[in-house]
Design an enzyme around this catalytic site. Structure first.
Site, mmCIF file in Angstrom:
data_model
loop_
_atom_site.group_PDB
_atom_site.id
_atom_site.type_symbol
_atom_site.label_atom_id
_atom_site.label_comp_id
_atom_site.label_asym_id
_atom_site.label_seq_id
_atom_site.Cartn_x
_atom_site.Cartn_y
_atom_site.Cartn_z
ATOM 1 N N ASP A 173 -10.431 9.603 5.498
ATOM 2 C CA ASP A 173 -9.117 10.239 5.325
ATOM 3 C C ASP A 173 -9.304 11.723 5.031
ATOM 4 O O ASP A 173 -9.697 12.086 3.926
ATOM 5 C CB ASP A 173 -8.368 9.536 4.184
ATOM 6 C CG ASP A 173 -6.928 10.009 4.061
ATOM 7 O OD1 ASP A 173 -6.571 11.075 4.582
ATOM 8 O OD2 ASP A 173 -6.146 9.286 3.404
ATOM 9 N N TYR B 166 0.837 -1.208 0.000
ATOM 10 C CA TYR B 166 0.000 0.000 0.000
ATOM 11 C C TYR B 166 0.871 1.256 0.000
ATOM 12 O O TYR B 166 0.666 2.164 -0.814
ATOM 13 C CB TYR B 166 -0.936 -0.016 1.212
ATOM 14 C CG TYR B 166 -1.766 1.240 1.353
ATOM 15 C CD1 TYR B 166 -2.945 1.409 0.638
ATOM 16 C CD2 TYR B 166 -1.352 2.277 2.188
ATOM 17 C CE1 TYR B 166 -3.695 2.559 0.746
ATOM 18 C CE2 TYR B 166 -2.094 3.440 2.315
ATOM 19 C CZ TYR B 166 -3.259 3.574 1.583
ATOM 20 O OH TYR B 166 -3.997 4.725 1.695
ATOM 21 N N ASP C 20 -1.893 5.834 9.779
ATOM 22 C CA ASP C 20 -3.117 5.176 9.310
ATOM 23 C C ASP C 20 -3.419 3.935 10.144
ATOM 24 O O ASP C 20 -2.505 3.194 10.513
ATOM 25 C CB ASP C 20 -2.956 4.697 7.857
ATOM 26 C CG ASP C 20 -3.066 5.829 6.841
ATOM 27 O OD1 ASP C 20 -3.003 6.997 7.243
ATOM 28 O OD2 ASP C 20 -3.189 5.505 5.643
#
Lengths: 123, 123
Positions: A39, A15, A98
């Site tokens: 996000d 990712y 994240d």
């Protein structure tokens, strides 16, 4: 059975690499069909085609990314990474943290990115 | 109104300092009454007196802590920090990444700590 630590690590590393130098199609392929993306955290939760649209904004940008720290526990991951974007002679550096959840095959089922405007460094 | 970014930063910095050099009573005072703690993620969720018991294991240990990275978004925080414990001539270093939620007054309502056995460094 939940995705293994090794599988989750592989997906996170892929990712981060793709966010820097991949296409939005490649990134979206890492996600499960019913995945959600928030996000930054506190904004609307995206799903379906809105996730593809979200990553499409990265297509064509000159970017580099690198993983700074990764922790995996209970089938979830949290990671600190950096994205550097070069545009119009300036450098924009953002280093979000994240949180990701995964299904049993290691597809991303949820992503929540923690960052604020104050975390963007322009040089 | 949700707790401000400044208030959340202050609570996280206090938490990290207290985990290193405070008492379990001081740490528990940062939590809301109905708070939950999942440390590490994937284990049983603690609440009430179980939170006090959890932090009591730190009382009396020779420890240092420092904040490595903090991101705040949507009234939540995620932070990477390091705890170094010295015991019996050895040094145990653990650097988890924690996610925290807060009530309007900035009391911690939830803490989830991401780390695994592989993240403990013994020197």
């Amino acid at each position: 059975m939940a995705a293994s630590v090794d599988r989750i690590r592989e997906v996170v590393e892929t990712y981060v690499r793709l966010v820097g130098s991949g296409t939005s199609d490649e990134i979206v392929a890492l996600y499960a069909e019913d995945a959600t993306v928030e996000d930054p955290v506190g904004t609307d939760v995206r799903s379906g085609s809105a996730i593809k649209e979200f990553y499409s904004t990265l297509d064509g940008l000159e970017q580099e990314s690198r993983l700074l720290a990764l922790r995996i526990a209970g089938g979830e991951a949290v990671f600190h990474f950096e994205i550097v974007t070069r545009a119009d002679g300036a450098t924009y550096t953002l280093a979000p943290i994240d949180v990701m959840t995964f299904d049993d095959e290691g597809r991303i089922t949820g992503m929540r990115a923690y960052w604020g405007d104050a975390d963007m460094v322009i040089g």
